[in-house]
Write an enzyme that holds these catalytic residues in place. Structure first.
Site, PDB file in Angstrom:
ATOM      1  CD  GLU A   1     105.339  16.587  62.631  1.00  0.00           C
ATOM      2  OE1 GLU A   1     106.473  17.018  62.915  1.00  0.00           O
ATOM      3  OE2 GLU A   1     104.500  17.246  61.980  1.00  0.00           O
TER       4      GLU A   1
ATOM      5  CE  LYS B   1     108.259  16.454  59.686  1.00  0.00           C
ATOM      6  NZ  LYS B   1     108.083  17.692  58.907  1.00  0.00           N
TER       7      LYS B   1
END
Length: 296
Positions: A175, A212
């Site tokens: 992420e 993500k």
């Protein structure tokens, strides 16, 4: 790796619920839920209260595996119980794939980014994750400006740690968040896309990751990542957008599903009756599911 869970995450319709607020973000999450700092006197009491909130969410009749593919948990949550079972086991038995947030927060800004702080106990945490029926992990960095050296350092660090997580038999959610208010957000995303592809191309065939990412300025910016053979799934964070804004933007990105936190829980309150709580949660889940599955 659990093949049934892998197939569900890779092929299932739905989204990933982000329930991983940590020490720094928990007071804000509780305040939004209607629990202010006067209602707890220490960190233990604070974490008890946030676990009650998370328990209420995952035990709700609205929180079902036909729309919620997985849930990301905070480290303390995996050692706590829901209805007499460790949280990971409870979710897995419900058909929801459990993930664990493993990062220790962000370092100070340098070169327009914030790297992850060192994780000296990562090996022990990954061993605990395996003991607690966890499928994968999540770790967050932060990008504030289009500094190529900074973005490269973010992606390099994420994949370096990601390979350690893969070696432990878990799937890392990588992420590198892009600040939605960055003036050069579009340029950041172009650089980030290139750097991630370069790293993905170094992975062995059986080294699988999830990504993500902040919803991009240009729709389908990350289509090459969605299609990459080493990527199980690309999920989007809401990043400060309201749920309605995030849903509308997400619908423009084919193959990308949601992994929302604040946008999922923004209408939930501690003083709601169970019926009110379930209705608000169902409304959020239905709208996020729709944005994840039905694209423009």
């Amino acid at each position: 790796m659990n093949q049934e869970q892998l197939d569900k995450v890779k092929q299932g319709n739905g989204f990933i619920a982000a329930l991983d607020q940590s020490g720094g973000s928990t007071p804000k999450a509780l305040k939004a839920y209607g629990v202010d700092e006067s209602q707890y006197s220490n960190e233990n009491e604070m974490f008890d209260l946030v676990h009650e909130m998370r328990t209420r969410i995952v035990t709700s009749p609205s929180f079902t595996s036909d729309k919620v593919l997985g849930a990301i948990l905070f480290e303390q949550t995996i050692d706590r119980e829901v209805e007499g079972e460790y949280t990971g086991n409870y979710l897995a038995n419900k058909g929801v794939v459990p993930f664990l947030k493993v990062d220790k927060g962000l370092a100070d800004e340098k070169n327009g980014v914030q790297l992850m702080k060192p994780m000296p106990d990562l090996e022990d945490l990954l061993a605990r994750a395996n003991d607690r029926n966890i499928f994968g992990t999540k770790m967050r960095s932060n990008i504030l400006s289009a500094n190529e050296a900074g973005i490269k350092s973010i992606v390099d660090q994420q994949f370096e740690v990601g390979k350690q997580i893969i070696a432990a038999g878990l799937v890392p959610i990588i992420e590198p968040e892009v600040n939605i208010h960055a003036e050069d957000k579009k340029e950041i995303e172009e650089i980030l896309n290139r750097e991630i592809i370069q790293q993905l191309d170094t992975l062995a065939e059986d080294e699988l990751v999830m990504l993500k990412l902040t919803i991009p300025t240009v729709a389908d910016q990350y289509k090459a990542l969605v299609d990459h053979p080493n990527v199980i799934r690309v999920v989007a964070l809401s990043g400060g957008y309201s749920r309605d804004e995030a849903n509308e933007l997400l619908k423009e990105n084919h193959g990308v599903i949601a992994s929302f936190s604040r946008a999922l829980s923004s209408d939930l309150r501690a003083d709601q009756s169970d019926e009110e709580f379930d209705a608000k949660l169902a409304e959020a889940i239905d709208s996020i599911y729709d944005a994840s599955v039905n694209k423009k």
